[in-house]
Design an enzyme around this catalytic site. Structure first.
Site, PDB file in Angstrom:
ATOM      1  N   CYS A   1     -14.379  -0.951  -7.812  1.00 52.63           N
ATOM      2  CA  CYS A   1     -15.414  -0.241  -7.049  1.00 52.63           C
ATOM      3  C   CYS A   1     -15.964   0.932  -7.848  1.00 52.63           C
ATOM      4  O   CYS A   1     -16.588   1.835  -7.293  1.00 52.63           O
ATOM      5  CB  CYS A   1     -14.873   0.227  -5.698  1.00 52.63           C
ATOM      6  SG  CYS A   1     -13.508   1.394  -5.806  1.00 52.63           S
TER       7      CYS A   1
ATOM      8  N   ASP B   1       0.858  -1.178   0.000  1.00 52.40           N
ATOM      9  CA  ASP B   1       0.000   0.000   0.000  1.00 52.40           C
ATOM     10  C   ASP B   1       0.898   1.233   0.000  1.00 52.40           C
ATOM     11  O   ASP B   1       2.000   1.197   0.542  1.00 52.40           O
ATOM     12  CB  ASP B   1      -0.920   0.017   1.226  1.00 52.40           C
ATOM     13  CG  ASP B   1      -2.131   0.918   1.031  1.00 52.40           C
ATOM     14  OD1 ASP B   1      -3.239   0.390   0.791  1.00 52.40           O
ATOM     15  OD2 ASP B   1      -1.975   2.153   1.097  1.00 52.40           O
TER      16      ASP B   1
END
Length: 395
Positions: free
Chosen positions: A339, A249
């Site tokens: 998403c 990340d």
């Protein structure tokens, strides 16, 4: 109540109970309603169609609430909507394994522009429309009555508020501010989350079911979790016996948080490697190093916020998935998600087919992922279906 008249022939979507009326469909406004005021929508002849929130600064000029002319939109109406949404999720929180979920999901729960997430004893709220902002005192009262939270925190620091002519809103709405770390439980796994500083409302509870499903495939496998944020897929993989998990990340806060979450759950940290890096750059580095994995998770941010961005987003999704396919052992699994509401499942499958072709791989779709039941999709509002994913076996 002020009347808003539609242009002739523009009532079809309203009659089908779609909750949005765009500004270009409006013929006339009989008066000067304030932004957020409830108005009476009619067809070109003045025949009643629905009630809704008005906003002349938004492309969605009217967000519809009620189609029954005899119903009064008042405190009781909003209280009933809140209670209905909360009660429909009660079973998700009834056991000891989960104390976090989405309680109110905007248009899907007939409260356009309101997001409410429950994190243990605290509620995190996003107020995205001027209409909801006007009635928030009523909604807060109802949430306090039903749930008795220790605090309700406003995280309306989102760009979508600017489309409604609203500024950023952030801070305590009721009760006490949340502590720096709130411990929540999802499927028996503990997460320490930072409501105030975390992304969106604080935690992505929309992947709850998908984390559990994927965990059933990882026993004894090497796993790469990309865009790992607070480590949902990482923690589930470690708990279910993965041989090794690598998490990537770009956020230092995210990495610090999921390292703490590994300790919270007393998981074997020696099986875990955390890398702070841009995911695309890291995937290329893995490729150049000849690294291989058995299972790869790709859960990127929203690449296509609108249909106009879909072509560019499709190229980004294709390149990301192509890189991941090159890193999988033969017969390995790729759990890949989008998403972006503008990206439908069939388009997503096509993008993955292009990625497989460019990577020189064969791909089987073996499972479809979707958003969980606390993120329902209203039959008249398919735009509410935003999360989709595929479990792919890659040869």
């Amino acid at each position: 109540m002020i009347d808003v008249l539609l242009k002739k022939g523009k009532e079809k979507a309203v009659l089908q109970r779609h909750p949005w009326v765009f500004s270009g469909a409006i013929e006339k406004v009989k008066g000067k309603p304030s932004n957020g005021e409830v108005v009476r929508l009619t067809d070109a002849k003045g025949v009643f169609l629905a009630y809704g929130f008005y906003n002349d600064q938004s492309r969605v000029a009217v967000r519809l609430l009620e189609w029954d002319e005899s119903v009064t939109i008042n405190k009781d109406w909003f209280s009933a909507r809140v209670a209905q949404a909360v009660e429909s999720r009660a079973h998700l929180l009834a056991g000891k394994n989960t104390n976090t979920c989405r309680l109110i999901f905007s248009e899907a729960d007939y409260l356009p522009g309101l997001i409410v997430d429950k994190y243990a004893d605290y509620l995190s709220v996003q107020i995205l429309t001027s209409g909801i902002e006007q009635v928030m005192p009523l909604i807060i009262d109802e949430l306090q009555k039903l749930l008795k939270p220790k605090g309700i925190f406003d995280k309306s620091d989102t760009s979508s508020r600017t489309h409604e002519g609203l500024g950023e809103s952030f801070g305590v709405l009721a009760g006490n501010p949340p502590p720096e770390i709130v411990e929540v439980k999802e499927n028996g796994i503990i997460y320490g989350i930072n409501i105030a500083e975390g992304q969106k409302s604080g935690f992505y509870c929309d992947q709850r079911d998908n984390r559990r499903v994927l965990a059933g495939y990882v026993d004894g496998k090497t796993v790469l979790d990309c865009f790992c944020y607070t480590g949902g897929f990482t923690l589930n993989s470690l708990k279910q016996g993965a041989a090794a998990v690598t998490s990537v990340d770009s956020s230092a806060l995210a990495i610090e948080t999921f390292n703490d979450n590994i300790k919270l759950n007393k998981l074997d940290a020696t099986k875990h490697t955390a890398i702070k890096s841009d995911v695309n750059s890291q995937l290329r580095k893995f490729r150049d190093e000849g690294a291989k994995f058995d299972v790869i998770v790709l859960d990127p941010p929203k690449y296509a916020p609108s249909r106009s961005a879909l072509d560019r987003a499709s190229r980004a999704y294709k390149d990301l998935n192509r890189l991941a396919m090159l890193l999988l052992n033969k017969g390995g699994l790729l759990a890949t998600y989008s998403c972006s509401g503008a990206m439908d499942m069939e388009t997503f499958k096509q993008v993955l087919a292009w990625a497989a072709l460019d990577a020189g791989k064969q791909v089987q779709f073996i499972h479809q992922f979707c958003q969980p039941e606390d993120h329902p999709v209203r039959s008249s509002f398919p735009e509410g279906e935003y999360l989709k994913g595929l479990l792919c076996r890659v040869w």
